[in-house]
Design a protein around this motif. Structure first.
Motif, short mmCIF file in Angstrom:
data_model
loop_
_atom_site.label_atom_id
_atom_site.label_comp_id
_atom_site.label_asym_id
_atom_site.label_seq_id
_atom_site.Cartn_x
_atom_site.Cartn_y
_atom_site.Cartn_z
N PHE A 122 0.81 -1.22 0.00
CA PHE A 122 0.00 0.00 0.00
C PHE A 122 0.85 1.27 0.00
CE2 PHE A 122 -3.49 -2.76 0.60
CZ PHE A 122 -4.63 -2.05 0.28
N ASP A 123 2.17 1.16 0.19
CA ASP A 123 3.03 2.32 0.04
C ASP A 123 3.29 2.64 -1.43
OD1 ASP A 123 3.32 2.79 2.76
OD2 ASP A 123 5.01 1.40 2.94
N ASP A 124 2.91 1.73 -2.31
CA ASP A 124 3.02 1.93 -3.76
C ASP A 124 1.64 2.36 -4.27
OD1 ASP A 124 3.31 1.83 -6.49
OD2 ASP A 124 3.63 -0.35 -6.59
N TYR A 125 1.50 3.63 -4.61
CA TYR A 125 0.19 4.12 -5.05
C TYR A 125 0.35 5.22 -6.09
CZ TYR A 125 1.14 7.92 -1.72
OH TYR A 125 1.71 8.97 -1.04
N ILE A 126 -0.73 5.43 -6.84
CA ILE A 126 -0.80 6.46 -7.88
C ILE A 126 -2.01 7.34 -7.59
CG2 ILE A 126 -1.10 6.93 -10.34
CD1 ILE A 126 0.13 4.16 -10.88
N ILE A 127 -1.83 8.65 -7.69
CA ILE A 127 -2.94 9.61 -7.59
C ILE A 127 -2.99 10.39 -8.90
CG2 ILE A 127 -3.88 11.64 -6.42
CD1 ILE A 127 -2.54 10.66 -3.87
N ASN A 128 -4.14 10.44 -9.50
CA ASN A 128 -4.30 11.14 -10.78
C ASN A 128 -5.56 12.01 -10.71
OD1 ASN A 128 -4.63 11.84 -13.56
ND2 ASN A 128 -3.36 10.08 -14.09
#
Length: 249
Positions: A196-202
């Motif tokens: 969950f430390d690997d995430y994308i926000i767009n």
């Protein structure tokens, strides 16, 4: 890689032209200019197209977008034009009972941009949309959740996984501000289920101005944050501001 780019662009453009032949489909074609900041810092020309069909049972849309820029390389002896950005992104989506309170959907997306570290990224999504509030032709507020499978061919050697699995949460706002002015906004939050430390926000915001029945002017702003990038050669933040002319049939 050049052959791959050309093949992807031809495939997406061909899909748009084929669907246009059917009168029940609506078609959008846009041409504009954009300014990038982040992994690319310059102005681009942009081209996009989309087809869509909406009815009470099934809604379908397919789209593509092309960004390109080049500058004269003054450090080279021959001072040739040098590519500084090339991106193709696109995909298609199918909704079932899109006007209902709940609407399941399937989608597929692709992206190629070596300046962000992606030779090719393919994503498959399956999820459900929940309509929060709507007034026909005035506003539409919804939120969706989906499971995403990502396969990525990275440009450089990287510690990141080629196969990843994500959850996608997406609120969406469509609000008519005036008779010929509409606000669109979507935000995607996509954490990996493996970490969950690997995430994308767009985040994407667009103002659509209808000049005539077929001619529109759009002003858009996009922001993308990747908590993990392929290597230290890439930045986590990307910004894009764009003005485009759009023709809708």
């Amino acid at each position: 890689m050049n052959k791959l780019r050309l093949s992807l662009f031809v495939l997406l453009a061909f899909s748009v032209m084929c669907a246009k032949a059917q009168n029940k489909w609506h078609y959008n074609f846009g041409l504009g200019a954009s300014f990038n900041a982040g992994n690319v810092n310059n102005c681009n020309i942009s081209n996009d197209g989309a087809i869509e069909r909406n009815d009470s049972l099934i809604a379908f849309d397919a789209r593509y977008k092309l960004l390109y820029s080049s500058l004269i390389d003054r450090n080279a002896t021959d001072q040739r034009w040098k590519e500084t950005n090339f991106e193709i992104n696109g995909g298609f989506k199918m909704d079932l009972y899109q006007y209902g309170k709940y609407s399941p959907f399937l989608a597929c997306e692709m992206l190629t941009n070596k300046y962000k570290g992606y030779d090719l990224r393919l994503s498959g999504l399956a999820g459900m949309k929940y309509r929060i509030y709507t007034i026909p032709a005035i506003c539409d507020y919804s939120i969706s959740a989906a499971f995403v499978y990502d396969w990525t061919d990275f440009t450089d050697e990287t510690h990141l996984l080629n196969n990843n699995y994500r959850i996608s949460i997406r609120p969406k706002i469509k609000q008519r501000l005036a008779e010929n002015l509409t606000l669109l906004h979507t935000t995607f939050y996509q954490p990996s289920v493996l970490d969950f430390d690997d995430y994308i926000i767009n985040c994407n915001t667009k103002l659509q101005t209808q000049i005539t029945r077929k001619f529109h002017i759009d002003i858009a702003f996009s922001y993308e944050y990747r908590s993990r990038v392929p290597s230290e050669n890439y930045k986590k933040h990307d910004f894009l501001s764009e003005v485009s002319f759009r023709f809708k049939y």
